[in-house]
Design an enzyme around this catalytic site. Structure first.
Site, PDB file in Angstrom:
ATOM      1  N   GLU A   1     -10.081  12.524   7.471  1.00 25.42           N
ATOM      2  CA  GLU A   1      -9.941  13.886   6.954  1.00 25.42           C
ATOM      3  C   GLU A   1     -11.251  14.671   7.032  1.00 25.42           C
ATOM      4  OE1 GLU A   1      -7.654  13.718   3.049  1.00 25.42           O
ATOM      5  OE2 GLU A   1      -7.795  11.624   3.627  1.00 25.42           O
TER       6      GLU A   1
ATOM      7  N   ARG B   1       1.203  17.492  12.816  1.00 23.62           N
ATOM      8  CA  ARG B   1       2.205  18.541  12.590  1.00 23.62           C
ATOM      9  C   ARG B   1       1.569  19.650  11.765  1.00 23.62           C
ATOM     10  NH1 ARG B   1       3.954  13.618  11.363  1.00 23.62           N
ATOM     11  NH2 ARG B   1       3.360  13.985   9.198  1.00 23.62           N
TER      12      ARG B   1
ATOM     13  N   ASP C   1       0.837  -1.201   0.000  1.00 27.58           N
ATOM     14  CA  ASP C   1       0.000   0.000   0.000  1.00 27.58           C
ATOM     15  C   ASP C   1       0.872   1.251   0.000  1.00 27.58           C
ATOM     16  OD1 ASP C   1      -2.368   1.391  -0.053  1.00 27.58           O
ATOM     17  OD2 ASP C   1      -2.592   1.438   2.121  1.00 27.58           O
TER      18      ASP C   1
ATOM     19  N   LYS D   1      -4.824  -2.345   9.868  1.00 19.17           N
ATOM     20  CA  LYS D   1      -5.099  -2.454   8.433  1.00 19.17           C
ATOM     21  C   LYS D   1      -5.253  -3.898   7.970  1.00 19.17           C
ATOM     22  CE  LYS D   1      -3.852   1.980   7.328  1.00 19.17           C
ATOM     23  NZ  LYS D   1      -4.579   2.906   6.453  1.00 19.17           N
TER      24      LYS D   1
ATOM     25  N   GLU E   1      -8.982   4.190  -2.379  1.00 16.14           N
ATOM     26  CA  GLU E   1      -7.720   4.029  -3.099  1.00 16.14           C
ATOM     27  C   GLU E   1      -7.960   3.402  -4.469  1.00 16.14           C
ATOM     28  OE1 GLU E   1      -4.405   2.448  -0.993  1.00 16.14           O
ATOM     29  OE2 GLU E   1      -5.128   3.119   0.974  1.00 16.14           O
TER      30      GLU E   1
ATOM     31  N   ARG F   1      -8.571   3.448  13.163  1.00 12.08           N
ATOM     32  CA  ARG F   1      -7.721   4.593  13.496  1.00 12.08           C
ATOM     33  C   ARG F   1      -7.216   4.569  14.933  1.00 12.08           C
ATOM     34  NH1 ARG F   1      -6.246   5.805   8.557  1.00 12.08           N
ATOM     35  NH2 ARG F   1      -7.970   6.449   7.215  1.00 12.08           N
TER      36      ARG F   1
ATOM     37  N   GLU G   1     -10.618   3.957   3.390  1.00 14.29           N
ATOM     38  CA  GLU G   1      -9.703   4.773   2.591  1.00 14.29           C
ATOM     39  C   GLU G   1      -9.983   4.499   1.121  1.00 14.29           C
ATOM     40  OE1 GLU G   1      -5.617   4.102   3.808  1.00 14.29           O
ATOM     41  OE2 GLU G   1      -5.840   5.529   5.471  1.00 14.29           O
TER      42      GLU G   1
ATOM     43  N   GLN H   1      -4.531   1.959  15.133  1.00 16.92           N
ATOM     44  CA  GLN H   1      -3.388   2.488  14.381  1.00 16.92           C
ATOM     45  C   GLN H   1      -2.588   3.489  15.219  1.00 16.92           C
ATOM     46  OE1 GLN H   1      -4.617   4.361  10.709  1.00 16.92           O
ATOM     47  NE2 GLN H   1      -2.535   4.569   9.927  1.00 16.92           N
TER      48      GLN H   1
ATOM     49  N   THR I   1      -4.575   6.678  -0.119  1.00 19.98           N
ATOM     50  CA  THR I   1      -5.868   7.357  -0.133  1.00 19.98           C
ATOM     51  C   THR I   1      -5.822   8.553  -1.074  1.00 19.98           C
ATOM     52  OG1 THR I   1      -6.082   6.740   2.162  1.00 19.98           O
ATOM     53  CG2 THR I   1      -7.616   8.408   1.344  1.00 19.98           C
TER      54      THR I   1
ATOM     55  N   THR J   1      -9.199  -5.845   3.466  1.00 21.18           N
ATOM     56  CA  THR J   1      -9.093  -4.867   2.387  1.00 21.18           C
ATOM     57  C   THR J   1     -10.092  -5.286   1.322  1.00 21.18           C
ATOM     58  OG1 THR J   1      -6.738  -4.513   2.834  1.00 21.18           O
ATOM     59  CG2 THR J   1      -7.525  -3.839   0.660  1.00 21.18           C
TER      60      THR J   1
ATOM     61  N   ASP K   1      -9.014   0.437   1.751  1.00 18.57           N
ATOM     62  CA  ASP K   1      -8.064   0.065   2.804  1.00 18.57           C
ATOM     63  C   ASP K   1      -8.710   0.419   4.150  1.00 18.57           C
ATOM     64  OD1 ASP K   1      -5.813  -0.471   4.319  1.00 18.57           O
ATOM     65  OD2 ASP K   1      -4.840   1.435   3.855  1.00 18.57           O
TER      66      ASP K   1
ATOM     67  N   HIS L   1      -4.164  13.702   0.898  1.00 21.35           N
ATOM     68  CA  HIS L   1      -4.412  12.857   2.073  1.00 21.35           C
ATOM     69  C   HIS L   1      -3.207  12.903   3.013  1.00 21.35           C
ATOM     70  CE1 HIS L   1      -5.406   9.377   4.572  1.00 21.35           C
ATOM     71  NE2 HIS L   1      -4.220   8.891   4.297  1.00 21.35           N
TER      72      HIS L   1
END
Ligand code: MN
Length: 428
Positions: A375, A144, A128, A254, A202, A238, A200, A241, A361, A258, A234, A135
């Site tokens: 998002e 950040r 992946d 993950k 993809e 969260r 996600e 993760q 993504t 899938t 995917d 994304h």
């Protein structure tokens, strides 16, 4: 890749449902694997609302096309993928002529609604990527805000090795995973069902001919190693993760599931919808030579619209249409598919026919095109209100996520990918 008689917008099929079909007109001819009742898995080609089993095409084909149909007729498309682009192109020409109006032979077809569609290849390895730059930026902002993209992003097509055993076909239910969770608001980790289940959006890339270990695929040759494309969800836990990925990449967040759309849309079908890779913004680093090819930059991207829809249990009960969560486009990928192939192999890694890549993504620059709830809801902080008044931070049991994708262009017949769907069922 040039256009030929198979792309002619005036071409019609004797399969009447194919003419004007939003997904599978005769200009598409995607390949897949299906079964009927308790019958064996068989390779086939989609035409309108029907499937032509490749074995039944064999008597009507010649030469390389016949060999290709035989290779694709079994329970997986790996033998056909392994034959490379010339065989696939010969098969397309032969199938197009066989299914076109005016064909003398009219082999028997299977109704798609009577068929079960399967993962079309035996997937040895699944990788992946993280090539959707919007994304990557949106996800990075949550940690950040000042500097969302890490310094490697514009130099390296970032990826992780995923799990092939749990790649499943569209329509398979998705069990909410259990795992360790430790949100910032809690002092100790706890074990239980994922609380922040996400999807996600993809693009999936099927590898055709592989390469020998130690023999990297050159960027200029990389497109020849791609057998086709699909849609890929995917699914992402969260909360799991956030706790487990310190410091390594995704693992249990993950690897539980899938989903992929079952039809392989070939590079030939997508030839009219090839696009230039958007120019790298001023100041972005020039990639190393092994990642750069002028022809790939000029025509190695695709123009495919990607749609995400959500159908909640309440909508299902009220017989409402699913709500659209986003609309994006494959043009939002920072790296081309050829760059992914070249990068994957540059250190000596060997790819095999039937390996699968996820693009990462894909999000557009605006909220109506974000490819994950992470998002859209800013990590769950800003819930989304659906047209029927329901509210979601993340996915609830019974929710169904549906991906669709279409390629359109003036002067060409639009083609689609079919659907990639999955309903969430409660944790075990
Ligand atoms: Mn992903």
């Amino acid at each position: 890749m040039s256009l030929d008689a198979t792309h002619d917008p005036k071409l019609k099929s004797w399969v009447t449902s194919a003419n004007g079909h939003a997904e599978f007109p005769i200009q598409n001819l995607p390949l897949g694997v299906f079964s009927v009742k308790d019958g064996p898995k068989r390779g086939g080609v989609a035409i309108g609302d029907r499937i032509l089993p490749l074995a039944d095409a064999v008597p009507h084909l010649k030469g390389l096309a016949k060999k290709a149909a035989k290779a694709g007729a079994g329970a997986t498309l790996n033998p056909l993928f392994a034959m490379g682009p010339a065989a696939r192109q010969a098969l397309r020409l032969g199938l197009s002529a066989l299914l076109a109006k005016g064909s003398e032979a009219k082999p028997e077809l299977v109704k798609m609604k009577d068929a079960t569609l399967h993962v079309p290849a035996s997937i040895g390895d699944y990788t992946d990527f993280f090539a959707g730059i919007n994304h990557a930026t949106n996800a990075g902002k949550q940690f950040r805000p000042e500097n969302p993209l890490l310094p490697n992003y514009k130099h390296v097509p970032v990826a992780y090795h995923g799990r092939a055993s749990s790649v499943r076909a569209s329509g398979t239910t998705v069990r909410r995973p259990n795992g360790q969770r430790k949100p910032g608001s809690e002092t100790e980790p706890s074990f239980g069902p994922c609380r922040n289940l996400d999807y996600e959006m993809e693009f999936g890339i099927w590898i055709g001919q592989g390469n020998d270990e130690g023999k990297p695929i050159a960027i200029g040759d990389a497109a020849n190693h791609i057998a086709g494309y699909c849609l890929l969800n995917d699914w992402s836990a969260r909360d799991i993760q956030g706790w487990e990925a310190q410091p390594l990449g995704p693992f249990l967040a993950k690897n539980f599931h899938t989903s992929i759309s079952p039809w392989v849309v070939t590079p030939e079908a997508l030839a009219p919808f090839r696009a230039a890779q958007p120019p790298r913004p001023a100041g972005d680093p020039q990639p190393f030579p092994y990642l750069w090819d002028d022809a790939d930059q000029a025509g190695g991207a695709l123009d495919v619209a990607l749609e995400v829809l959500l159908l909640t249990p309440a909508m299902r009960k009220a017989k409402q249409e699913p709500a659209r969560l986003s609309l994006a486009n494959t043009s939002h990928l920072y790296w081309t598919f050829a760059q992914m192939v070249a990068h994957h192999t540059v250190g000596g890694c060997n790819l095999n026919p039937g390996d699968l890549f996820g693009s990462g993504t894909i999000s557009s620059t605006t909220e109506d095109g974000f490819g994950a709830l992470l998002e859209i809801t800013q990590g769950g902080r800003k819930p989304v209100t659906l047209p029927n008044g329901e509210v979601r931070r993340f996915l609830e049991d019974g929710d169904e996520i549906i991906f669709r994708a279409h390629a359109s262009k003036a002067g060409a017949v639009s083609i689609g990918f079919g659907e990639c769907r999955g309903v969430i069922v409660p944790a075990a």
